[in-house]
Design a protein around this motif. Sequence first.
Motif, PDB file in Angstrom:
ATOM      1  N   LYS A   4      19.775  95.246  40.129  1.00 25.93           N
ATOM      2  CA  LYS A   4      20.266  94.910  38.796  1.00 25.93           C
ATOM      3  C   LYS A   4      19.678  95.906  37.807  1.00 25.93           C
ATOM      4  O   LYS A   4      18.456  95.961  37.642  1.00 25.93           O
ATOM      5  CB  LYS A   4      19.854  93.495  38.426  1.00 25.93           C
ATOM      6  CG  LYS A   4      20.398  93.050  37.097  1.00 25.93           C
ATOM      7  CD  LYS A   4      20.045  91.608  36.824  1.00 25.93           C
ATOM      8  CE  LYS A   4      20.825  91.135  35.626  1.00 25.93           C
ATOM      9  NZ  LYS A   4      20.109  91.036  34.424  1.00 25.93           N
ATOM     10  N   SER A  12      23.504  96.774  32.904  1.00 25.41           N
ATOM     11  CA  SER A  12      24.352  95.948  33.756  1.00 25.41           C
ATOM     12  C   SER A  12      25.074  96.816  34.777  1.00 25.41           C
ATOM     13  O   SER A  12      25.186  98.027  34.600  1.00 25.41           O
ATOM     14  CB  SER A  12      25.382  95.193  32.916  1.00 25.41           C
ATOM     15  OG  SER A  12      26.302  96.116  32.355  1.00 25.41           O
ATOM     16  N   ALA A  14      28.638  97.815  36.777  1.00 27.93           N
ATOM     17  CA  ALA A  14      30.038  97.906  36.348  1.00 27.93           C
ATOM     18  C   ALA A  14      30.777  96.628  36.708  1.00 27.93           C
ATOM     19  O   ALA A  14      31.612  96.140  35.955  1.00 27.93           O
ATOM     20  CB  ALA A  14      30.723  99.116  36.978  1.00 27.93           C
ATOM     21  N   SER A  15      30.464  96.089  37.871  1.00 31.28           N
ATOM     22  CA  SER A  15      30.996  94.789  38.285  1.00 31.28           C
ATOM     23  C   SER A  15      29.949  94.153  39.197  1.00 31.28           C
ATOM     24  O   SER A  15      29.143  94.841  39.797  1.00 31.28           O
ATOM     25  CB  SER A  15      32.335  94.947  39.004  1.00 31.28           C
ATOM     26  OG  SER A  15      32.172  95.652  40.209  1.00 31.28           O
ATOM     27  N   GLY A  16      29.959  92.880  39.274  1.00 33.17           N
ATOM     28  CA  GLY A  16      28.952  92.205  40.075  1.00 33.17           C
ATOM     29  C   GLY A  16      27.582  92.284  39.415  1.00 33.17           C
ATOM     30  O   GLY A  16      27.457  92.431  38.199  1.00 33.17           O
ATOM     31  N   ALA A  19      23.935  97.776  41.037  1.00 32.75           N
ATOM     32  CA  ALA A  19      24.456  99.136  40.971  1.00 32.75           C
ATOM     33  C   ALA A  19      23.337 100.070  41.406  1.00 32.75           C
ATOM     34  O   ALA A  19      22.168  99.674  41.491  1.00 32.75           O
ATOM     35  CB  ALA A  19      24.902  99.480  39.551  1.00 32.75           C
ATOM     36  N   GLY A  52      32.440 104.390  39.082  1.00 40.45           N
ATOM     37  CA  GLY A  52      32.009 104.104  37.727  1.00 40.45           C
ATOM     38  C   GLY A  52      30.704 104.827  37.460  1.00 40.45           C
ATOM     39  O   GLY A  52      29.798 104.810  38.295  1.00 40.45           O
ATOM     40  N   LYS A 113      29.322 102.783  27.551  1.00 44.46           N
ATOM     41  CA  LYS A 113      29.940 101.863  28.510  1.00 44.46           C
ATOM     42  C   LYS A 113      30.122 102.598  29.833  1.00 44.46           C
ATOM     43  O   LYS A 113      29.892 103.792  29.926  1.00 44.46           O
ATOM     44  CB  LYS A 113      31.288 101.376  27.987  1.00 44.46           C
ATOM     45  CG  LYS A 113      32.303 102.499  27.795  1.00 44.46           C
ATOM     46  CD  LYS A 113      33.611 101.966  27.263  1.00 44.46           C
ATOM     47  CE  LYS A 113      34.616 103.045  27.014  1.00 44.46           C
ATOM     48  NZ  LYS A 113      35.147 103.724  28.162  1.00 44.46           N
ATOM     49  N   TRP A 114      30.553 101.854  30.833  1.00 42.73           N
ATOM     50  CA  TRP A 114      30.884 102.440  32.120  1.00 42.73           C
ATOM     51  C   TRP A 114      32.158 103.266  31.974  1.00 42.73           C
ATOM     52  O   TRP A 114      33.098 102.849  31.310  1.00 42.73           O
ATOM     53  CB  TRP A 114      31.086 101.350  33.167  1.00 42.73           C
ATOM     54  CG  TRP A 114      29.799 100.746  33.623  1.00 42.73           C
ATOM     55  CD1 TRP A 114      29.180  99.649  33.096  1.00 42.73           C
ATOM     56  CD2 TRP A 114      28.973 101.211  34.672  1.00 42.73           C
ATOM     57  NE1 TRP A 114      28.018  99.402  33.760  1.00 42.73           N
ATOM     58  CE2 TRP A 114      27.863 100.355  34.742  1.00 42.73           C
ATOM     59  CE3 TRP A 114      29.057 102.269  35.574  1.00 42.73           C
ATOM     60  CZ2 TRP A 114      26.844 100.516  35.674  1.00 42.73           C
ATOM     61  CZ3 TRP A 114      28.041 102.431  36.502  1.00 42.73           C
ATOM     62  CH2 TRP A 114      26.953 101.568  36.545  1.00 42.73           C
ATOM     63  N   GLU A 116      35.069 105.588  34.290  1.00 39.52           N
ATOM     64  CA  GLU A 116      35.568 105.855  35.635  1.00 39.52           C
ATOM     65  C   GLU A 116      35.826 107.352  35.805  1.00 39.52           C
ATOM     66  O   GLU A 116      36.488 107.970  34.980  1.00 39.52           O
ATOM     67  CB  GLU A 116      36.856 105.087  35.904  1.00 39.52           C
ATOM     68  CG  GLU A 116      37.360 105.292  37.331  1.00 39.52           C
ATOM     69  CD  GLU A 116      38.690 104.610  37.593  1.00 39.52           C
ATOM     70  OE1 GLU A 116      38.991 104.395  38.775  1.00 39.52           O
ATOM     71  OE2 GLU A 116      39.428 104.309  36.639  1.00 39.52           O
ATOM     72  N   ASP A 152      28.498 102.871  40.281  1.00 38.25           N
ATOM     73  CA  ASP A 152      28.920 101.604  40.852  1.00 38.25           C
ATOM     74  C   ASP A 152      30.419 101.693  41.154  1.00 38.25           C
ATOM     75  O   ASP A 152      31.084 102.652  40.763  1.00 38.25           O
ATOM     76  CB  ASP A 152      28.642 100.497  39.825  1.00 38.25           C
ATOM     77  CG  ASP A 152      28.661  99.090  40.421  1.00 38.25           C
ATOM     78  OD1 ASP A 152      28.758  98.941  41.647  1.00 38.25           O
ATOM     79  OD2 ASP A 152      28.569  98.135  39.633  1.00 38.25           O
ATOM     80  N   ASP A 153      30.949 100.698  41.812  1.00 39.06           N
ATOM     81  CA  ASP A 153      32.387 100.559  42.075  1.00 39.06           C
ATOM     82  C   ASP A 153      32.991 101.813  42.708  1.00 39.06           C
ATOM     83  O   ASP A 153      34.001 102.330  42.237  1.00 39.06           O
ATOM     84  CB  ASP A 153      33.149 100.205  40.796  1.00 39.06           C
ATOM     85  CG  ASP A 153      32.856  98.794  40.319  1.00 39.06           C
ATOM     86  OD1 ASP A 153      32.216  98.048  41.077  1.00 39.06           O
ATOM     87  OD2 ASP A 153      33.262  98.457  39.203  1.00 39.06           O
TER      88      ASP A 153
END
Length: 175
Positions: A4, A12, A14-16, A19, A52, A113-114, A116, A152-153
């Motif tokens: 985390k 944070s 990107a999802s879940g 990362a 991400g 922010k994240w 892509e 992430d992602d």
Amino acid sequence: TFGKPDRNIIKSAASGISAWFTRFDSVQVESSSVISPCFDFKNMERPMISLGLWRSFDENRDGAALQYRIGDAGTWQYVGTMGDGINWFSSAQIKGKPGGEQLGWTSSGADLKWNEARHTLDDLKGKKDVKFRIAYGSDGDAKKGTEGLAFDDIFIGERKRSVLVEHFANTASLT
């Protein structure tokens, strides 16, 4: 570190919940990487990668890059170059030399922010035993308060769309 994100800027995934992110408490000379398992592209027609990114770099002092290698004996090659792909490498002057060269992602300050990033992997079509690595590099002179990189992602698979770009000009408006 995988977990985390708990940095001042990168807080944070990107999802879940988890990362990959750099966790340095002081500015230092650093050359490190995260290496993937092997991938097989023998049956792929239009391979691509997307991921991400959250960057908090001192521009052109520290940065990161995505590279690949085929088998264990090969040398690491950069995926793409500056300006190709979508949100792809932003500099060829990174003093921290992520992956051994000055090419990669850097930023002037921190992302808010994240974001892509996407790139084709057409050079890997038909190949097997392909490993990827995200390499990070800092020259040790980056400003305090920069946090490096989080990613992430990650998606590796077939491209689903074709993009056609056309440009039209009205010759009457050019006079």
